[in-house]
Design a protein around this motif. Structure first.
Motif, PDB file in Angstrom:
ATOM      1  N   HIS A  43      93.473-131.101  66.284  1.00 48.98           N
ATOM      2  CA  HIS A  43      93.387-129.697  65.894  1.00 48.98           C
ATOM      3  C   HIS A  43      94.170-128.878  66.913  1.00 48.98           C
ATOM      4  O   HIS A  43      94.511-129.360  67.981  1.00 48.98           O
ATOM      5  N   ASP A  44      94.438-127.644  66.565  1.00 51.91           N
ATOM      6  CA  ASP A  44      95.161-126.734  67.437  1.00 51.91           C
ATOM      7  C   ASP A  44      94.253-125.561  67.791  1.00 51.91           C
ATOM      8  O   ASP A  44      93.122-125.488  67.318  1.00 51.91           O
ATOM      9  N   HIS A  45      94.758-124.657  68.633  1.00 52.35           N
ATOM     10  CA  HIS A  45      93.906-123.587  69.160  1.00 52.35           C
ATOM     11  C   HIS A  45      94.562-122.213  69.053  1.00 52.35           C
ATOM     12  O   HIS A  45      95.759-122.072  69.300  1.00 52.35           O
ATOM     13  N   LEU A  46      93.745-121.222  68.716  1.00 47.04           N
ATOM     14  CA  LEU A  46      94.099-119.806  68.827  1.00 47.04           C
ATOM     15  C   LEU A  46      93.282-119.290  70.003  1.00 47.04           C
ATOM     16  O   LEU A  46      92.060-119.459  70.029  1.00 47.04           O
ATOM     17  N   VAL A  47      93.940-118.669  70.987  1.00 46.27           N
ATOM     18  CA  VAL A  47      93.265-118.259  72.212  1.00 46.27           C
ATOM     19  C   VAL A  47      93.387-116.752  72.382  1.00 46.27           C
ATOM     20  O   VAL A  47      94.503-116.219  72.448  1.00 46.27           O
ATOM     21  N   CYS A  48      92.245-116.057  72.444  1.00 42.57           N
ATOM     22  CA  CYS A  48      92.251-114.610  72.630  1.00 42.57           C
ATOM     23  C   CYS A  48      92.466-114.289  74.104  1.00 42.57           C
ATOM     24  O   CYS A  48      91.708-114.736  74.968  1.00 42.57           O
ATOM     25  N   ARG A  49      93.476-113.492  74.385  1.00 42.59           N
ATOM     26  CA  ARG A  49      93.799-113.122  75.758  1.00 42.59           C
ATOM     27  C   ARG A  49      92.828-112.089  76.341  1.00 42.59           C
ATOM     28  O   ARG A  49      92.796-111.897  77.543  1.00 42.59           O
ATOM     29  N   GLN A  50      92.057-111.445  75.491  1.00 44.37           N
ATOM     30  CA  GLN A  50      91.139-110.433  76.001  1.00 44.37           C
ATOM     31  C   GLN A  50      89.752-110.997  76.254  1.00 44.37           C
ATOM     32  O   GLN A  50      89.243-110.901  77.360  1.00 44.37           O
ATOM     33  N   CYS A  51      89.127-111.600  75.253  1.00 46.98           N
ATOM     34  CA  CYS A  51      87.735-112.047  75.418  1.00 46.98           C
ATOM     35  C   CYS A  51      87.615-113.539  75.702  1.00 46.98           C
ATOM     36  O   CYS A  51      86.545-114.025  76.043  1.00 46.98           O
TER      37      CYS A  51
ATOM     38  N   LEU B 242      99.223-127.506  70.123  1.00 48.94           N
ATOM     39  CA  LEU B 242      99.704-126.172  69.821  1.00 48.94           C
ATOM     40  C   LEU B 242      98.618-125.183  70.206  1.00 48.94           C
ATOM     41  O   LEU B 242      97.467-125.330  69.796  1.00 48.94           O
ATOM     42  N   GLU B 243      98.998-124.217  71.017  1.00 50.43           N
ATOM     43  CA  GLU B 243      98.093-123.136  71.398  1.00 50.43           C
ATOM     44  C   GLU B 243      98.822-121.835  71.119  1.00 50.43           C
ATOM     45  O   GLU B 243      99.946-121.646  71.566  1.00 50.43           O
ATOM     46  N   ILE B 244      98.174-120.974  70.363  1.00 46.99           N
ATOM     47  CA  ILE B 244      98.754-119.671  70.047  1.00 46.99           C
ATOM     48  C   ILE B 244      97.901-118.617  70.751  1.00 46.99           C
ATOM     49  O   ILE B 244      96.689-118.568  70.563  1.00 46.99           O
ATOM     50  N   TYR B 245      98.546-117.799  71.567  1.00 45.51           N
ATOM     51  CA  TYR B 245      97.850-116.779  72.351  1.00 45.51           C
ATOM     52  C   TYR B 245      98.042-115.414  71.716  1.00 45.51           C
ATOM     53  O   TYR B 245      99.109-115.100  71.203  1.00 45.51           O
ATOM     54  N   GLY B 246      96.995-114.619  71.763  1.00 49.88           N
ATOM     55  CA  GLY B 246      97.048-113.277  71.192  1.00 49.88           C
ATOM     56  C   GLY B 246      95.676-112.651  71.273  1.00 49.88           C
ATOM     57  O   GLY B 246      94.972-112.826  72.270  1.00 49.88           O
ATOM     58  N   PHE B 247      95.298-111.933  70.222  1.00 49.89           N
ATOM     59  CA  PHE B 247      94.012-111.232  70.213  1.00 49.89           C
ATOM     60  C   PHE B 247      93.235-111.604  68.962  1.00 49.89           C
ATOM     61  O   PHE B 247      93.780-111.577  67.854  1.00 49.89           O
ATOM     62  N   CYS B 248      91.970-111.938  69.146  1.00 46.74           N
ATOM     63  CA  CYS B 248      91.110-112.277  68.011  1.00 46.74           C
ATOM     64  C   CYS B 248      90.897-111.026  67.156  1.00 46.74           C
ATOM     65  O   CYS B 248      91.254-109.913  67.562  1.00 46.74           O
ATOM     66  N   ARG B 249      90.301-111.221  66.015  1.00 49.08           N
ATOM     67  CA  ARG B 249      90.077-110.121  65.072  1.00 49.08           C
ATOM     68  C   ARG B 249      89.333-108.964  65.744  1.00 49.08           C
ATOM     69  O   ARG B 249      89.711-107.811  65.615  1.00 49.08           O
TER      70      ARG B 249
ATOM     71  N   PHE C 262      93.964-122.889  79.177  1.00 48.69           N
ATOM     72  CA  PHE C 262      94.250-121.744  78.325  1.00 48.69           C
ATOM     73  C   PHE C 262      94.732-120.542  79.139  1.00 48.69           C
ATOM     74  O   PHE C 262      94.701-119.407  78.675  1.00 48.69           O
ATOM     75  N   GLY C 263      95.142-120.782  80.385  1.00 42.37           N
ATOM     76  CA  GLY C 263      95.704-119.728  81.211  1.00 42.37           C
ATOM     77  C   GLY C 263      94.695-118.735  81.753  1.00 42.37           C
ATOM     78  O   GLY C 263      95.052-117.632  82.136  1.00 42.37           O
ATOM     79  N   GLU C 264      93.442-119.120  81.825  1.00 43.05           N
ATOM     80  CA  GLU C 264      92.411-118.203  82.309  1.00 43.05           C
ATOM     81  C   GLU C 264      91.970-118.525  83.735  1.00 43.05           C
ATOM     82  O   GLU C 264      91.014-117.951  84.237  1.00 43.05           O
ATOM     83  N   GLY C 265      92.643-119.483  84.363  1.00 39.42           N
ATOM     84  CA  GLY C 265      92.316-119.814  85.744  1.00 39.42           C
ATOM     85  C   GLY C 265      91.326-120.953  85.897  1.00 39.42           C
ATOM     86  O   GLY C 265      91.011-121.337  87.016  1.00 39.42           O
TER      87      GLY C 265
END
Length: 149
Positions: A91-99, A130-137, A76-79
């Motif tokens: 299933h697919d993933h929504l990944v929060c870039r902040q938390c 499919l992974e969508i990166y952004g910010f959670c609620r 998920f690009g977090e190292g």
């Protein structure tokens, strides 16, 4: 869980692998984990019940489960690479870039669109993700507050 562990044990033996208490502890810990785990996280968890298990054993066991088709490696690009069970439906993933929160979701419309695109191009997929990166609620609302200031 018991049947799953026995089936995996038989497959390991059939491929020339050996039984080991440490490996069994890692496999059970992995399938009991309810989230995407790193090697370090799984090592800590397994050591609660099997203190002698090391990170190398965890790594090798996860790679074995991946080769046998029971685990997937995710980045998920977090190292740190994460692993999840391959037993649940796609299933697919929504990944929060902040938390770092990862939200799993299923959407039949997305799957249908992917099928349409592959057919249109005469492509025969063997796998996809499919992974969508952004910010959670929670983090997105904090970002809005920061922008207003």
């Amino acid at each position: 869980m018991k049947r799953l562990l026995e089936r995996i044990d038989r497959e390991i033996l059939a491929t020339g692998g050996k039984r080991s208490r440490s490996r069994a502890a890692v496999i059970e810990g992995f399938f009991r984990a309810r989230e995407h785990v790193t090697i370090e996280e799984l090592t800590r968890s397994v050591r609660e019940n099997a203190p002698g298990v090391g990170a190398v054993t965890v790594y090798r066991t996860l790679k074995l489960l991946e080769r046998l088709g029971y685990a997937k490696e995710l980045d998920f690009g977090e190292g740190a690479r994460r692993y999840e069970s391959n037993l649940s439906p796609h299933h697919d993933h929504l990944v929060c870039r902040q938390c770092g929160t990862v939200i799993e979701f299923e959407d039949r419309e997305i799957e249908n669109l992917q099928d349409l695109v592959t057919r249109r191009h005469g492509f025969h997929p063997t796998a996809h993700r499919l992974e969508i990166y952004g910010f959670c609620r929670r983090c997105a609302s904090g970002k809005s507050a920061e922008r207003i200031r």
